[in-house]
Design a protein around this motif. Structure first.
Motif, mmCIF file in Angstrom:
data_model
loop_
_atom_site.group_PDB
_atom_site.id
_atom_site.type_symbol
_atom_site.label_atom_id
_atom_site.label_comp_id
_atom_site.label_asym_id
_atom_site.label_seq_id
_atom_site.Cartn_x
_atom_site.Cartn_y
_atom_site.Cartn_z
ATOM 1 N N MET A 194 0.877 -1.165 -0.158
ATOM 2 C CA MET A 194 0.098 -0.061 -0.199
ATOM 3 C C MET A 194 0.976 1.315 -0.254
ATOM 4 O O MET A 194 2.065 1.091 0.504
ATOM 5 C CB MET A 194 -1.100 -0.020 1.303
ATOM 6 N N TYR A 195 0.229 2.204 -0.235
ATOM 7 C CA TYR A 195 1.140 3.625 -0.587
ATOM 8 C C TYR A 195 1.100 4.449 0.418
ATOM 9 O O TYR A 195 0.433 4.202 1.367
ATOM 10 C CB TYR A 195 0.370 4.412 -1.824
ATOM 11 N N ILE A 196 2.289 5.069 0.581
ATOM 12 C CA ILE A 196 2.306 6.011 1.779
ATOM 13 C C ILE A 196 2.621 7.553 1.186
ATOM 14 O O ILE A 196 3.462 7.824 0.225
ATOM 15 C CB ILE A 196 3.841 5.750 2.520
ATOM 16 N N ASP A 197 1.657 8.496 1.673
ATOM 17 C CA ASP A 197 1.383 9.755 1.243
ATOM 18 C C ASP A 197 2.327 10.641 2.409
ATOM 19 O O ASP A 197 1.764 10.680 3.308
ATOM 20 C CB ASP A 197 -0.034 10.140 1.173
ATOM 21 N N MET A 198 3.398 10.993 1.850
ATOM 22 C CA MET A 198 4.232 11.703 3.033
ATOM 23 C C MET A 198 4.232 13.182 3.085
ATOM 24 O O MET A 198 4.937 13.892 3.603
ATOM 25 C CB MET A 198 5.793 11.070 2.665
ATOM 26 N N HIS A 199 3.255 13.687 2.152
ATOM 27 C CA HIS A 199 2.916 15.090 2.173
ATOM 28 C C HIS A 199 1.808 15.386 2.278
ATOM 29 O O HIS A 199 0.953 15.572 1.157
ATOM 30 C CB HIS A 199 3.857 15.684 1.177
ATOM 31 N N THR A 200 0.852 15.529 3.574
ATOM 32 C CA THR A 200 -0.461 15.968 3.621
ATOM 33 C C THR A 200 -0.302 16.973 4.410
ATOM 34 O O THR A 200 0.332 17.223 5.306
ATOM 35 C CB THR A 200 -1.129 14.555 4.122
ATOM 36 N N HIS A 201 -1.513 17.428 4.770
ATOM 37 C CA HIS A 201 -1.968 18.458 5.672
ATOM 38 C C HIS A 201 -3.574 18.208 6.114
ATOM 39 O O HIS A 201 -4.299 18.080 5.483
ATOM 40 C CB HIS A 201 -2.006 19.833 5.073
ATOM 41 N N ILE A 218 1.566 11.206 6.175
ATOM 42 C CA ILE A 218 2.253 12.086 7.347
ATOM 43 C C ILE A 218 1.745 13.420 7.137
ATOM 44 O O ILE A 218 1.905 13.987 5.843
ATOM 45 C CB ILE A 218 3.766 11.885 7.079
ATOM 46 N N ASN A 219 1.487 13.996 8.206
ATOM 47 C CA ASN A 219 0.998 15.355 8.096
ATOM 48 C C ASN A 219 1.601 16.436 8.628
ATOM 49 O O ASN A 219 2.338 16.457 9.757
ATOM 50 C CB ASN A 219 -0.516 15.121 8.888
#
Lengths: 265, 225
Positions: A11-18, A48-49
């Motif tokens: 599964m994917y990891i979204d390392m740039h979120t807010h 990761i937020n």
């Protein structure tokens, strides 16, 4: 350091979120529940937020506590970055000292444009020293000179070179890969030249061949999937990466393998 | 994967996998509307199965609507800023009246005009479909403007390559009951998989998705007189 919660290897990891909101436009839904549902639908295991309140406000203690709550409520799926404001170094470092080493905070975010401090300013020395001490990657906003937004001049990729060179053992991720044309070229050059400099795909940039050009210049090991949610829908970045003319191995590196390694997930 | 009709393809894209679409040319604003239309007419002769976005301005050396409609005109592009006229100005009235009478949609980059002018045109010409797209400036910071305009003006459509906001389709379709979007990619400048994946993964009814991917633009084309 390993993450809490469920680990699903493909599964994917979204390392740039807010998480949160800012006033300049209308956010449709800022609830964690909806965000987790969207993550599920897009095959995203972890995010990761950088909490919006860390960008628009200075109540860093309350925001750190909010990040703890988000981590708990998400079952360990939404982690966070610390924030470092070069004009409030003592307050920010205190929070890092307090929480570094737990599973919630996976890196430190800097944003030279919002803090209106050039990225090569010595005011950033404490964040690099602290990142080295705790082995935390630094995620920074990076962009190019923009006719629409004068503050982007603080974040052009070349300005990060001084610290990237001096702190060669600190991982520095150039968020948005430099933003547009000249910034992208400069960011890719830095990622190619410096072993500790990485790139992410976040932002509203979708030129045909964008991912291919980053891979050719910097290699897939240096690129990570990031979306800029809750501004932008992660499906756009995932679509662009999956549609890129690169190998499946390289797509996997970008979508999750590199982030697992860099963030210890 | 759903089939789709791409209403925003720029010529030099002959290797594009989908021939289903509307083709534009940058000659519209780098040379002249006449040069663009002559170029697209030649393209039509070579590829008559395709549709084309011809260009107009208030004053032209020639503008033959009958010929363009016969030559698979799907819409008319307007570039008010670059071609130095006002979208809602009196100089544009005769042109817009003629296009409205033919139900021939206009397509305008939002960076080429203002939302006030778009609103004025939608109100003055209610039978004229107005499609808004853009070039390298996403429709992200404009939602407090265009959502009320779409609720008010049923002839206002948005092309999809600029629509990247988190939960955009879920909100517009499910909450506001607005599905007047036409699928476009800005190919070959942009990756078509970005807007396509956003639409395919949106939690909206299949009927709405199909309208956006195909139905809306085909209905607009079939309504051209």
């Amino acid at each position: 350091m390993t993450a809490g919660g469920l680990i699903i290897s493909n599964m994917y990891i979204d390392m740039h979120t807010h998480i949160g909101e800012t006033p300049e436009f209308h956010f449709f839904d800022i609830s964690l529940k909806t965000f987790l549902k969207k993550m599920d639908s897009l095959n995203i295991s972890y995010a990761i937020n950088t909490h919006m309140d860390n960008l628009t406000g200075i109540n860093y203690i309350a925001t750190a506590e909010e990040c703890l709550r988000i981590y708990e409520e998400s079952g360990g799926r939404v982690m966070s970055y610390f924030i470092f404001n070069p004009h409030m170094p003592k307050e920010c470092i205190e929070i890092i000292n307090k929480y570094a080493g737990n599973y919630v905070f996976r890196g430190i975010k800097i944003h030279p444009s919002i803090h209106r401090t050039y990225a090569d300013d010595d005011l950033y020395e404490p964040v690099y020293i602290t990142a080295r001490e705790y082995n935390l990657p630094i995620l920074t906003h990076s962009w190019c000179i923009s006719p629409h937004n004068d503050t982007q001049k603080y974040s052009v990729p070349g300005l990060f070179e001084k610290h990237a060179k001096k702190y060669s053992d600190v991982i520095l991720i150039l968020g948005h890969s430099g933003g547009r044309s000249e910034g992208i070229r400069e960011a890719a050059r830095m990622a190619s030249h410096y072993p500790n400099v990485y790139l992410d795909t976040s932002g509203d940039v979708y030129p045909l061949g964008f991912i291919e050009s980053l891979v050719n210049e910097a290699t897939a090991e240096k690129i990570m999937f990031g979306s800029d949610a809750m501004w932008i829908c992660p499906s756009t970045q995932i679509g662009m990466i999956k549609g890129a003319e690169i190998s499946q191995t390289d797509k996997d590196k970008i979508l999750h393998v590199n982030a697992r390694r860099i963030f210890g997930i | 994967m759903n089939d789709y009709f791409d209403c925003n393809i720029w010529l030099d894209a002959d290797n594009y996998k989908s021939a289903n679409g509307i083709y534009s040319t940058a000659l519209s604003y780098t040379k002249s509307p006449e040069a663009a239309n002559e170029f697209l007419l030649r393209q039509y002769e070579k590829s008559p199965e395709r549709y084309y976005a011809y260009t107009a301005a208030p004053v032209m050396r020639w503008f033959d609507v009958d010929l363009l409609v016969r030559s698979h005109a799907a819409c008319i592009r307007l570039f008010p800023k670059r071609l130095n006229f006002s979208l809602a100005g009196s100089e544009t009235e005769p042109l817009l009246k003629e296009l409205e009478s033919r139900r021939l949609p206009v397509m305008v980059w939002h960076t080429e005009t203002t939302w006030s002018e778009i609103s004025a045109v939608c109100e003055r010409y209610p039978m004229l479909p107005v499609i808004i797209d853009g070039n390298d400036k996403k429709l992200l910071y404009h939602n407090r403007v265009f959502i009320p305009l779409m609720l008010k003006n049923l002839n206002l459509y948005l092309e999809t390559f600029n629509l990247i906001q988190y939960l955009f389709y879920e909100t517009l379709v499910n909450k506001y009951s607005i599905d007047r979007f036409v699928f476009g990619t800005n190919y070959p400048q942009n990756s078509p998989l970005a807007p396509l994946n956003m639409l395919l993964s949106a939690d909206i009814p299949e009927e709405a998705r199909e309208k956006i991917l195909n139905g809306n633009i085909k209905t607009l084309i079939s309504n051209i007189i």
